[in-house]
Every structure is written in structure tokens, then in C-alpha cells.
Design an enzyme around this catalytic site. Structure first.
Site: not given
Ligand code: DAS
Length: 324
Positions: A86-87, A53, A12
Site C-alpha cells: 500500500t505504501d 512496496s 502486506t
Molecule cells: N505498508 C505495507 C503494505 O501495506 C508495506 C508495503 O507497502 O509493501 O503493503
């Protein structure tokens, strides 16, 4: 002037909103144009990937690990920052930490709001991560995840909110450092278990996570074994309990040489072999290992890395977990 190597992977923090959803698009150099950087730091950039991710496969992991090795082979590099979705950041940062024995820090960061959001959180997170990676207080602390002014050791860190900018925590452990008003404040110094001998080219063997839920039978467990799993992680009930049917499947798997690691589907607290009748005491008696407070996702990475790099994975996992 210390050099910090920025390894950009997407997520993100690098995404923009479009008609069909958010897509990672920005390079590492673009991320830096929005970011306040310390005057006394030079940042060199490598683009590893530009994807979300949740779409990572072992190929991206291998590429990232190669870039990290290259950066650490350069004596000019004082620390590494990885921008990442973040995932799966809790899993990837933890896997990297398992093989990282160098004193120089590797700091993961990302964002919950896209680059084109008027209240984007990525620039501040990236600025903090770079300052942290260049700071002496981060040395010897292994792999850190820096988010919303808090830096957590990779071990025990979890994504705890789907969308909030305070997206991470390390339940029961807390942050290792704060990054606040331009200052780095060390809080705790978690022990670092010795690095496992995994390399960028070590294949990550198949290890599946089996969720426990009311009335769960062995269908998923058996399917994982049939797919060739070399280890299994139970996302067990409570403090590490299964049920009588799963217990017998665990007993058989261990007898067949498949390591079984018990973690909890509860997001905070350690597992312990307490209950009989298919509970944790029964699982321990059947030969299962207990993952202390590792999430099932981090437990999976530990078991996979141990299988990949050492002859006795069960002993390696137990020894690693014995370091608090
Ligand atoms: N949830 C998104 C992020 O926060 C997508 C990901 O993990 O790439 O980055």
C-alpha cells in the site's frame, strides 16, 4: 469464461509477521487459496516480485510493466489484478495508468493487515479486485485501485491512513465504483486522458520532489539539480505557494530547461496561481506548471513519464492535466 491475470508483487497482503518485523513471503497462488473467487472467472497467476512496496526500484517497475504488456498481448485475458504494497500503490498504479490505453481494466489491490492476521483484509480485497477486473463496468475505466469495497481511478487516489483497513481515498473526487455484497456499483466515469507513449523499457528520468516548509531555502532544490534532476516537483504550501528564495531558483531552473511542477503538501484540493511575493502567481510567472490536484508523488510520475516519452514535456503535462 473470462481469464483474469493476477500479478503478485508482495506487500502486506503477502506478508507474515516474524521476529524481525513483517516480510512479504506468499506467492500469488498462496493468496488465492484464501480468497473467494467468482465461479465464472479463471485466474492465471504470475509472480512479479515478493517484496514490500517501499523497497521498489525502477527494476521492479520495469518488470511489472513487462508482465502487464505480456498479459495485454494475450486476447484471452479480460483484465488484470495487481497485488501490491500500500505504501507506493498510489504512485505505481498512476504510472501504469499513464501508459494504459487498452479498454481492459488493471485493478490494483493490497491489504493493511498481514496474511496471518486473524482479521486479515487481504482476502476480501483480492476477491473484490478479481470480481471487478472481470466485470463489464470496469472496462474503459483504465487503472483502478480497489480497497475496502471502494474502487478509485488511479488519478487522484491517495493513501490516507497508515493502518486503517479503509486506507485509501481520492480527496475531492471520490470512488469510481463500489463493490458491495457481491455487486459492482458504478458511481462516476472519470475522463481518461490519452495514454502517453511510455513502454516497459522507457527509463524513468530523475525527477525529485522538493518539500516546502517554514524557512525552506534552496539547499534541497540545488542538490536535486546537482544530482541531475530533469524535472522538479514542489510539494508547495497551501494552494501552491513557495517563498521568494525558492521562486528565484525556480525561475533559473525553468530558464535552464528543467520543468518545475507545482503540487501541494495539502492532501486535498487543487493548486492555483493566486499569490505574489513567492506565491503561486509568482511561480506561474516564472514558468512553473501547476499540477491541479495531483499529489506531489503522482505529479512526479506524470512529469517523469512526459520527459521520458515526449519532446516537449511541459506541453505534454499541460495537455494531460487539461483533461478533467
Ligand atoms: N505498508 C505495507 C503494505 O501495506 C508495506 C508495503 O507497502 O509493501 O503493503
Amino acid at each position: 469464461m473470462p481469464e483474469i491475470r493476477l500479478l503478485a508483487t508482495g506487500g502486506t497482503i503477502a506478508s507474515r509477521a516474524g521476529a524481525n518485523g513483517r516480510y512479504a513471503a506468499a506467492t500469488g497462488a498462496e493468496l488465492l487459496t484464501n480468497t473467494a473467487l467468482p465461479d465464472d472467472v479463471r485466474v492465471s497467476v504470475r509472480d512479479v516480485a515478493t517484496i514490500a512496496s517501499f523497497a521498489w526500484r525502477s527494476e521492479e517497475l520495469r518488470t511489472l510493466r513487462r508482465h502487464i504488456d505480456q498479459a495485454l498481448a494475450d486476447p484471452e485475458v479480460a483484465g488484470i489484478v495487481v497485488t501490491h504494497g500500500t505504501d507506493t500503490m498510489e504512485e505505481v498504479s498512476f504510472l501504469i495508468s499513464l501508459g494504459h490505453g487498452d479498454p481492459r481494466p488493471i485493478v490494483f489491490t493490497g491489504a493493511q493487515r498481514t496474511l496471518d492476521d486473524p482479521a486479515a483484509d487481504g482476502p476480501a480485497n483480492l476477491s473484490d479486485a478479481v470480481a471487478l477486473a472481470a466485470h463489464p463496468a470496469a472496462r474503459e475505466r483504465g487503472v483502478l485501485l480497489c480497497f475496502d469495497g471502494h474502487a478509485y481511478a488511479a488519478r487522484g487516489v491517495r493513501k490516507v491512513d497508515t493502518l486503517s483497513t479503509h486506507g485509501f481515498d481520492a480527496p475531492g473526487r471520490g470512488p469510481a465504483l463500489r463493490v458491495a455484497a457481491g455487486r459492482i456499483i458504478p458511481l462516476t466515469a472519470p475522463a481518461r486522458p490519452p495514454a502517453l507513449p511510455i513502454t516497459a523499457d522507457s527509463a524513468i528520468p530523475r525527477v525529485d520532489v522538493i518539500p516546502l516548509y517554514l524557512g525552506a531555502d534552496t539547499t534541497l532544490f540545488d542538490a536535486a539539480l546537482a544530482a541531475g534532476a530533469r524535472g522538479l516537483v514542489l510539494a508547495a504550501f497551501g494552494a501552491g505557494n513557495a517563498n521568494p528564495e525558492i521562486l528565484e531558483a525556480v525561475r533559473q531552473a525553468v530558464a535552464d530547461g528543467v520543468a518545475v511542477l507545482v503540487c501541494s503538501r495539502v492532501h486535498s484540493g487543487p493548486v492555483a496561481p493566486l499569490y505574489g511575493g513567492g506565491g503561486g502567481a509568482s511561480l506561474a510567472e516564472a514558468g512553473a506548471l501547476f499540477g491541479v490536484d495531483l499529489s506531489p508523488w503522482q505529479g512526479r510520475m506524470l512529469l517523469a513519464a512526459a520527459i521520458a516519452s515526449t519532446p516537449d514535456a511541459a506541453k505534454t503535462v499541460a495537455d494531460w492535466l487539461a483533461v478533467p
